[in-house]
Scaffold this active site. Structure first.
Site, PDB file in Angstrom:
ATOM      1  N   ARG A 141      49.489  55.042  44.555  1.00 46.78           N
ATOM      2  CA  ARG A 141      50.639  54.156  44.726  1.00 46.78           C
ATOM      3  C   ARG A 141      51.268  53.697  43.413  1.00 46.78           C
ATOM      4  NH1 ARG A 141      50.663  49.042  44.053  1.00 46.78           N
ATOM      5  NH2 ARG A 141      48.398  48.977  43.955  1.00 46.78           N
ATOM      6  N   GLU A 155      38.615  32.311  39.748  1.00 41.65           N
ATOM      7  CA  GLU A 155      39.154  33.030  40.906  1.00 41.65           C
ATOM      8  C   GLU A 155      38.349  32.684  42.164  1.00 41.65           C
ATOM      9  OE1 GLU A 155      40.550  37.545  42.085  1.00 41.65           O
ATOM     10  OE2 GLU A 155      38.473  37.197  41.577  1.00 41.65           O
ATOM     11  N   ARG A 208      23.239  38.376  63.536  1.00 43.75           N
ATOM     12  CA  ARG A 208      23.797  39.620  62.975  1.00 43.75           C
ATOM     13  C   ARG A 208      25.314  39.559  62.975  1.00 43.75           C
ATOM     14  NH1 ARG A 208      19.316  42.516  66.654  1.00 43.75           N
ATOM     15  NH2 ARG A 208      20.608  41.482  68.222  1.00 43.75           N
ATOM     16  N   ARG A 209      25.828  38.315  63.037  1.00 42.50           N
ATOM     17  CA  ARG A 209      27.279  38.113  63.144  1.00 42.50           C
ATOM     18  C   ARG A 209      27.813  37.277  61.987  1.00 42.50           C
ATOM     19  NH1 ARG A 209      27.117  36.358  69.554  1.00 42.50           N
ATOM     20  NH2 ARG A 209      26.118  38.272  70.283  1.00 42.50           N
ATOM     21  N   CYS A 230      41.607  43.663  48.871  1.00 47.15           N
ATOM     22  CA  CYS A 230      40.736  44.807  48.545  1.00 47.15           C
ATOM     23  C   CYS A 230      39.317  44.541  49.020  1.00 47.15           C
ATOM     24  CB  CYS A 230      40.732  45.059  47.041  1.00 47.15           C
ATOM     25  SG  CYS A 230      42.226  45.885  46.525  1.00 47.15           S
ATOM     26  N   SER A 250      39.121  49.533  48.367  1.00 49.83           N
ATOM     27  CA  SER A 250      39.676  50.219  47.203  1.00 49.83           C
ATOM     28  C   SER A 250      39.124  49.543  45.957  1.00 49.83           C
ATOM     29  CB  SER A 250      41.212  50.090  47.290  1.00 49.83           C
ATOM     30  OG  SER A 250      41.859  50.580  46.150  1.00 49.83           O
ATOM     31  N   ASP A 292      39.012  49.551  41.705  1.00 52.68           N
ATOM     32  CA  ASP A 292      39.403  49.961  40.341  1.00 52.68           C
ATOM     33  C   ASP A 292      38.136  49.821  39.504  1.00 52.68           C
ATOM     34  OD1 ASP A 292      40.223  49.824  37.672  1.00 52.68           O
ATOM     35  OD2 ASP A 292      41.972  48.568  38.081  1.00 52.68           O
ATOM     36  N   ASN A 305      34.484  42.105  40.813  1.00 53.95           N
ATOM     37  CA  ASN A 305      34.060  41.972  42.208  1.00 53.95           C
ATOM     38  C   ASN A 305      32.544  41.819  42.316  1.00 53.95           C
ATOM     39  OD1 ASN A 305      36.643  44.301  42.758  1.00 53.95           O
ATOM     40  ND2 ASN A 305      36.719  42.230  43.582  1.00 53.95           N
ATOM     41  N   HIS A 323      37.641  54.492  42.393  1.00 52.01           N
ATOM     42  CA  HIS A 323      38.432  55.285  41.451  1.00 52.01           C
ATOM     43  C   HIS A 323      38.431  54.772  40.019  1.00 52.01           C
ATOM     44  CE1 HIS A 323      41.035  52.461  43.693  1.00 52.01           C
ATOM     45  NE2 HIS A 323      41.527  52.157  42.493  1.00 52.01           N
ATOM     46  N   ILE A 324      38.610  55.739  39.125  1.00 46.12           N
ATOM     47  CA  ILE A 324      38.852  55.421  37.716  1.00 46.12           C
ATOM     48  C   ILE A 324      40.263  55.896  37.399  1.00 46.12           C
ATOM     49  CG2 ILE A 324      38.193  55.975  35.327  1.00 46.12           C
ATOM     50  CD1 ILE A 324      35.274  56.141  36.309  1.00 46.12           C
ATOM     51  N   ALA A 354      46.861  48.734  36.428  1.00 52.92           N
ATOM     52  CA  ALA A 354      47.877  49.460  37.199  1.00 52.92           C
ATOM     53  C   ALA A 354      48.482  48.503  38.229  1.00 52.92           C
ATOM     54  CB  ALA A 354      47.226  50.653  37.892  1.00 52.92           C
TER      55      ALA A 354
HETATM   56  N1  LIG Z   1      45.013  47.966  39.521  1.00 58.80           N
HETATM   57  C1  LIG Z   1      44.419  46.806  39.849  1.00 58.80           C
HETATM   58  N2  LIG Z   1      43.133  46.625  39.523  1.00 58.80           N
HETATM   59  C2  LIG Z   1      42.505  45.472  39.844  1.00 58.80           C
HETATM   60  O1  LIG Z   1      41.318  45.342  39.525  1.00 58.80           O
HETATM   61  C3  LIG Z   1      43.229  44.458  40.526  1.00 58.80           C
HETATM   62  C4  LIG Z   1      44.569  44.683  40.835  1.00 58.80           C
HETATM   63  N3  LIG Z   1      45.147  45.864  40.489  1.00 58.80           N
HETATM   64  N4  LIG Z   1      45.310  43.745  41.470  1.00 58.80           N
HETATM   65  C5  LIG Z   1      44.791  42.476  41.849  1.00 58.80           C
HETATM   66  C6  LIG Z   1      43.523  42.099  41.243  1.00 58.80           C
HETATM   67  C7  LIG Z   1      43.598  41.428  39.913  1.00 58.80           C
HETATM   68  N5  LIG Z   1      42.343  41.863  39.297  1.00 58.80           N
HETATM   69  C8  LIG Z   1      42.224  42.061  37.931  1.00 58.80           C
HETATM   70  C9  LIG Z   1      43.358  42.172  37.157  1.00 58.80           C
HETATM   71  C10 LIG Z   1      43.242  42.348  35.777  1.00 58.80           C
HETATM   72  C11 LIG Z   1      41.993  42.400  35.195  1.00 58.80           C
HETATM   73  C12 LIG Z   1      41.890  42.544  33.709  1.00 58.80           C
HETATM   74  O2  LIG Z   1      42.838  42.936  33.056  1.00 58.80           O
HETATM   75  N6  LIG Z   1      40.753  42.231  33.116  1.00 58.80           N
HETATM   76  C13 LIG Z   1      40.535  42.294  31.673  1.00 58.80           C
HETATM   77  C14 LIG Z   1      40.674  40.929  31.023  1.00 58.80           C
HETATM   78  C15 LIG Z   1      41.971  40.284  31.324  1.00 58.80           C
HETATM   79  C16 LIG Z   1      42.221  38.985  30.575  1.00 58.80           C
HETATM   80  O3  LIG Z   1      41.578  38.700  29.558  1.00 58.80           O
HETATM   81  O4  LIG Z   1      43.120  38.240  31.039  1.00 58.80           O
HETATM   82  C17 LIG Z   1      39.136  42.810  31.384  1.00 58.80           C
HETATM   83  O5  LIG Z   1      38.931  43.299  30.278  1.00 58.80           O
HETATM   84  O6  LIG Z   1      38.280  42.669  32.254  1.00 58.80           O
HETATM   85  C18 LIG Z   1      40.854  42.287  35.992  1.00 58.80           C
HETATM   86  C19 LIG Z   1      40.981  42.112  37.349  1.00 58.80           C
HETATM   87  C20 LIG Z   1      41.585  42.631  40.223  1.00 58.80           C
HETATM   88  N7  LIG Z   1      42.648  43.239  40.944  1.00 58.80           N
HETATM   89  O1  LIG Z   2      39.541  42.630  43.841  1.00 57.30           O
HETATM   90  C1  LIG Z   2      40.165  43.680  43.588  1.00 57.30           C
HETATM   91  C2  LIG Z   2      41.527  43.798  43.810  1.00 57.30           C
HETATM   92  C3  LIG Z   2      42.134  44.973  43.517  1.00 57.30           C
HETATM   93  N1  LIG Z   2      41.443  46.029  43.038  1.00 57.30           N
HETATM   94  C4  LIG Z   2      42.171  47.292  42.730  1.00 57.30           C
HETATM   95  C5  LIG Z   2      41.898  48.499  43.566  1.00 57.30           C
HETATM   96  C6  LIG Z   2      43.152  49.322  43.373  1.00 57.30           C
HETATM   97  O2  LIG Z   2      43.072  49.999  42.127  1.00 57.30           O
HETATM   98  C7  LIG Z   2      44.244  48.265  43.287  1.00 57.30           C
HETATM   99  C8  LIG Z   2      44.899  48.005  44.613  1.00 57.30           C
HETATM  100  O3  LIG Z   2      45.736  49.055  44.963  1.00 57.30           O
HETATM  101  P1  LIG Z   2      45.849  49.603  46.472  1.00 57.30           P
HETATM  102  O4  LIG Z   2      46.867  50.702  46.395  1.00 57.30           O
HETATM  103  O5  LIG Z   2      46.312  48.453  47.313  1.00 57.30           O
HETATM  104  O6  LIG Z   2      44.487  50.091  46.863  1.00 57.30           O
HETATM  105  O7  LIG Z   2      43.574  47.093  42.871  1.00 57.30           O
HETATM  106  C9  LIG Z   2      40.092  45.919  42.798  1.00 57.30           C
HETATM  107  O8  LIG Z   2      39.417  46.862  42.328  1.00 57.30           O
HETATM  108  N2  LIG Z   2      39.487  44.748  43.094  1.00 57.30           N
END
Ligand SMILES: Nc1nc(=O)c2c([nH]1)NC[C@@H]1CN(c3ccc(C(=O)N[C@@H](CCC(=O)O)C(=O)O)cc3)CN21
Ligand SMILES: O=c1ccn([C@H]2C[C@H](O)[C@@H](COP(=O)(O)O)O2)c(=O)[nH]1
Length: 320
Positions: free
Chosen positions: A25, A62, A182-183, A202, A223, A225, A233, A263-264, A319
């Protein structure tokens, strides 16, 4: 290396070795496998990564935000947490009220176009300042939709004069009074409203389990990242399990982390390889203030990591 950290690093290697290349996406491209599972033994230590620095303050604020039932980013900004900015910013730039420079596709353009990035950062700063200081603006553009906190604490009733449901309070009640159930489920996916959110939840569903005086939890994440989001998470659900256990008089068991599309992103591959070459350290311990008597009363100062030693941070673009 601890077994907990090895779970994460081995999975990262597996994704690089076996991942299918898939467009996605965000237009970035990912290496991805479907249906993965890691199991973290919370008695071994707190499963925050040590092969790169993970900002625990961001994870704490968070989770406190989710537990407040809040889905407006003002609270995060007040805690200097910017991980959700982009998704609320989208609300504004796609609205009639926005009349600044063109921000179409800002997530794709910013990492590759320094000139655009400068203008984008300015607009984002204006946005952040307005969310913090202008109540009407915050009410109009600060929300990220029917996700997480909103669904955890105030699930809207389908009955005409029904009340909202507080899943977290119900969960604590079940863990205390009916631990063999179990609920014991916490869900963050409302099929009607969640798909319309700027970013549909997510971490979609978690289940809790009590045996031998220990509380375990399993998350289904649709999903993941793997480089940026998943380390957050893991630490976030580990923290939640610790808080639930502390409030119900239990020890902590396992955190089982099941992920659908694991995914990476293409532009994180070098960072992952760098991390795989680094040493890992002992995992820290978590301290929760024992004076806190409700899961809704924890503040930032009531939650601390003891002896968190890590390698340095590794930067990567998110992303959007
Ligand atoms: N592509 C994507 N990946 C995600 O993990 C993600 C989203 N989108 N959208 C919503 C939330 C927001 N989350 C995020 C967003 C950014 C970071 C990040 O950039 N972390 C950096 C530090 C950022 C900072 O210092 O402000 C890191 O190095 O962990 C981590 C989780 C998890 N989620
Ligand atoms: O808590 C979170 C929130 C988001 N993500 C990541 C997973 C995906 O890379 C994007 C969301 O994109 P979709 O197209 O909606 O799947 O954000 C995560 O790892 N953890």
């Amino acid at each position: 290396m601890t077994k907990n950290e090895a779970q994460y690093l081995n999975m990262a290697k597996k994704i690089l070795d076996e991942g299918h290349f898939k467009e996605d996406r965000t237009g970035t491209g990912t290496y991805s496998i479907f249906g993965t599972q890691m199991r973290f033994d919370l008695s071994e230590g707190f499963p925050i990564l040590t092969s790169k620095k993970v900002y625990f303050n961001l994870i704490k604020s968070e989770l406190l935000w989710f537990l407040r039932g809040d889905n407006n980013i003002r609270f995060l900004l007040q805690h200097k947490n910017h991980i959700w900015d982009e998704w609320a910013f989208k609300n504004w730039i796609e609205s009639e009220d926005y009349n600044g420079p063109d921000m179409t596709d800002f997530g794709r353009r910013a990492p590759v176009d320094p000139e655009f990035n400068k203008i984008y950062q300015e607009q984002k700063q204006i946005f952040v300042d307005k969310i913090l200081n202008d109540d009407d603006f915050m009410e109009k553009f600060g929300y990220i939709g029917e996700v997480y906190g909103k669904l955890w604490r105030t699930w809207a009733s389908v009955l005409p004069d029904g009340d909202t449901t507080d899943q977290v309070s119900n969960l604590i009640d079940q863990i205390k009074n009916n631990p063999n159930s179990r609920r014991m489920i916490l869900t963050a996916w409302n099929a009607e409203t969640t798909p319309q959110a700027p970013l549909p939840s997510c971490h979609v569903l978690s289940q809790y389990y009590v045996a031998d005086g220990k509380l375990s939890g399993q998350l289904y994440q649709r999903s993941g990242d793997f480089f940026l989001g998943v380390p957050f998470n893991i630490a976030s659900y580990a923290l939640l399990i610790h808080m639930l256990a502390a409030q119900t008089g239990l020890e902590v068991g396992d955190f089982v982390h099941t992920i659908g599309d694991t995914h990476i992103y293409k532009n994180h591959v070098d960072q992952v390889k760098e991390q795989l070459d680094r040493p890992a350290h002992k995992q820290p311990k978590l301290w929760l203030n024992p004076e806190v008597k409700s899961i809704f009363d924890y503040t930032m100062d009531d939650i601390k990591l003891i002896d968190y030693v890590s390698e340095g941070p590794i930067k990567a673009p998110v992303a959007v």
